[in-house]
Design a protein around this motif. Sequence first.
Motif, PDB file in Angstrom:
ATOM      1  N   HIS A 157      37.149  37.702  37.775  1.00 16.10           N
ATOM      2  CA  HIS A 157      38.331  37.635  38.638  1.00 16.10           C
ATOM      3  C   HIS A 157      38.727  36.188  38.887  1.00 16.10           C
ATOM      4  O   HIS A 157      37.888  35.281  38.923  1.00 16.10           O
ATOM      5  CB  HIS A 157      38.123  38.374  39.960  1.00 16.10           C
ATOM      6  N   TYR A 158      40.035  35.997  39.015  1.00 17.66           N
ATOM      7  CA  TYR A 158      40.611  34.710  39.394  1.00 17.66           C
ATOM      8  C   TYR A 158      41.414  34.942  40.664  1.00 17.66           C
ATOM      9  O   TYR A 158      42.385  35.722  40.669  1.00 17.66           O
ATOM     10  CB  TYR A 158      41.505  34.154  38.289  1.00 17.66           C
ATOM     11  N   LEU A 159      41.023  34.301  41.752  1.00 20.71           N
ATOM     12  CA  LEU A 159      41.688  34.417  43.042  1.00 20.71           C
ATOM     13  C   LEU A 159      42.370  33.090  43.336  1.00 20.71           C
ATOM     14  O   LEU A 159      41.715  32.061  43.426  1.00 20.71           O
ATOM     15  CB  LEU A 159      40.657  34.740  44.136  1.00 20.71           C
ATOM     16  N   SER A 160      43.681  33.110  43.482  1.00 19.31           N
ATOM     17  CA  SER A 160      44.437  31.873  43.609  1.00 19.31           C
ATOM     18  C   SER A 160      44.640  31.480  45.065  1.00 19.31           C
ATOM     19  O   SER A 160      44.886  32.334  45.932  1.00 19.31           O
ATOM     20  CB  SER A 160      45.808  32.021  42.935  1.00 19.31           C
ATOM     21  N   THR A 161      44.554  30.168  45.348  1.00 15.71           N
ATOM     22  CA  THR A 161      44.880  29.666  46.683  1.00 15.71           C
ATOM     23  C   THR A 161      46.358  29.899  47.010  1.00 15.71           C
ATOM     24  O   THR A 161      46.753  29.865  48.176  1.00 15.71           O
ATOM     25  CB  THR A 161      44.563  28.166  46.800  1.00 15.71           C
ATOM     26  N   LYS A 162      47.179  30.136  45.990  1.00 12.45           N
ATOM     27  CA  LYS A 162      48.601  30.433  46.202  1.00 12.45           C
ATOM     28  C   LYS A 162      48.837  31.912  46.457  1.00 12.45           C
ATOM     29  O   LYS A 162      49.964  32.338  46.701  1.00 12.45           O
ATOM     30  CB  LYS A 162      49.409  29.990  44.984  1.00 12.45           C
ATOM     31  N   GLY A 163      47.786  32.723  46.380  1.00 12.23           N
ATOM     32  CA  GLY A 163      47.898  34.161  46.512  1.00 12.23           C
ATOM     33  C   GLY A 163      47.934  34.822  45.149  1.00 12.23           C
ATOM     34  O   GLY A 163      48.391  34.234  44.168  1.00 12.23           O
ATOM     35  N   GLY A 164      47.423  36.042  45.079  1.00 10.23           N
ATOM     36  CA  GLY A 164      47.405  36.766  43.815  1.00 10.23           C
ATOM     37  C   GLY A 164      46.311  36.272  42.884  1.00 10.23           C
ATOM     38  O   GLY A 164      45.381  35.571  43.281  1.00 10.23           O
ATOM     39  N   GLY A 165      46.450  36.649  41.618  1.00  7.69           N
ATOM     40  CA  GLY A 165      45.452  36.301  40.613  1.00  7.69           C
ATOM     41  C   GLY A 165      45.331  37.422  39.606  1.00  7.69           C
ATOM     42  O   GLY A 165      46.281  38.171  39.374  1.00  7.69           O
ATOM     43  N   PHE A 166      44.143  37.568  39.012  1.00  9.16           N
ATOM     44  CA  PHE A 166      43.936  38.661  38.062  1.00  9.16           C
ATOM     45  C   PHE A 166      42.478  39.082  38.062  1.00  9.16           C
ATOM     46  O   PHE A 166      41.579  38.373  38.533  1.00  9.16           O
ATOM     47  CB  PHE A 166      44.398  38.270  36.655  1.00  9.16           C
ATOM     48  N   LEU A 167      42.254  40.284  37.529  1.00  8.07           N
ATOM     49  CA  LEU A 167      40.936  40.890  37.404  1.00  8.07           C
ATOM     50  C   LEU A 167      40.829  41.451  36.000  1.00  8.07           C
ATOM     51  O   LEU A 167      41.792  42.019  35.488  1.00  8.07           O
ATOM     52  CB  LEU A 167      40.792  42.022  38.428  1.00  8.07           C
ATOM     53  N   PHE A 168      39.670  41.287  35.343  1.00 12.69           N
ATOM     54  CA  PHE A 168      39.506  41.919  34.037  1.00 12.69           C
ATOM     55  C   PHE A 168      38.169  42.635  33.940  1.00 12.69           C
ATOM     56  O   PHE A 168      37.202  42.277  34.615  1.00 12.69           O
ATOM     57  CB  PHE A 168      39.688  40.923  32.882  1.00 12.69           C
ATOM     58  N   PHE A 169      38.143  43.681  33.098  1.00  9.28           N
ATOM     59  CA  PHE A 169      36.932  44.403  32.731  1.00  9.28           C
ATOM     60  C   PHE A 169      36.724  44.221  31.236  1.00  9.28           C
ATOM     61  O   PHE A 169      37.667  44.357  30.459  1.00  9.28           O
ATOM     62  CB  PHE A 169      37.059  45.898  33.022  1.00  9.28           C
TER      63      PHE A 169
END
Length: 400
Positions: free
Chosen positions: A204-216
């Motif tokens: 997972h990538y969690l952004s300080t700007k909000g949002g991001g992405f998750l992968f399996f």
Amino acid sequence: MAARWTMLAGLLLLLPLLQSASSSSMVFKLDGNVYPAGHFYVTMNIADPSKPYFLSVDTGSDLTWLECAASNGACERCNKVPHPHYRPGPPSYKVVPCTDPLCDTLHQDLGTTKHCTEPFQCDYTLTYADGSSIGALMTDKFSLPMVKPPNDHPDLAIGCGYDQGVNAGKVTTVDGILGLGPSSVSLVSQLKNHKIITKNVIGHYLSTKGGGFLFFGEESVPSSDVTWVPMAPRTPGKPYPYSPGRATLQLDTKSIGAEPMEVVFDSGSAYTYLPELVHSQLVTALKASLSKSSVKEVHDPALPLCWKGNGPFKSLDDINKEFMSPISFNFGHGVTMTIPPEKYLITTEQGSACLGILGTADIDLYLIGAIAMQDQLVIYDNETRRLGWTHSLCDRMPET
């Protein structure tokens, strides 16, 4: 008292594994933020016809569950969630019986004893720092972003949480929890067991700007520039699935706390938590580092410890002009996770900079929450039993 669902003949049968060819990975867009939402969440489409639900991305637990209305339409002591409460119904859902091995696995992970008060359903109680959730285990159809080939609606086990305890009634930004632990009841483990993905790997990538992405899956793992550490063994009943081992804590070069302590990764926690004594020592050292700064301590309802400068803090860039000291977790053998100020402070609606590292008497470990994981890719490789982090992907969604 347990909620009940009408059973049709044949619902006690175990679900067969899907026979499709395997896909290697899938990617989800994330929404939310540390503050003010308090969650990073993914939109999952569940049931048939499918309905959207916001699920908090939680590597601190195994079970995926939704706040849920039982067959009579009631959701006992539930919260006010973004969508109508999940209400399982025919033809897509099935109740997991108490005799199913998946029910045994769930209770082993929770460290609880299974009681079959209703033999046709698997009841459970989840306990969190801020409350509890009582529910029943079932399966329903998920619509997932398959890579190759498509497999439209796999049946996956989820929890129907119909009683959120005495702390219910809050307005929340999510409908439930996406449990990403390594046990066989977790969503990713089920996807591998159903031969939908080939590797139980999560990132997972969690952004300080909000949002991001998750992968399996393994395809989105960078081939270089990743700091890897072995995953510490999980003992029965241990509440936190993912630990990179023991580490010492520092502010700049000043050691905080006398001995190394276990570290756990918990993306479902917005903030980072330390034992009270260590937290007190950190706060003392942090205040000392600010003694020549223009910031002054102020009251802000967002968090217990906050500051303001000559003017309001409007962004994380403003924070970096006043707060200079990074926090680091040193795992030994040259492995360090460095947390700069913009990953341990938030800016509030009142223009304060508040410390997103909290003290609690309930733990004897270092809990790294979402705030400290921001702006880096964090990887949980359950195949090779290792944890990793890197800045190499920045804000880009992985290509699939």
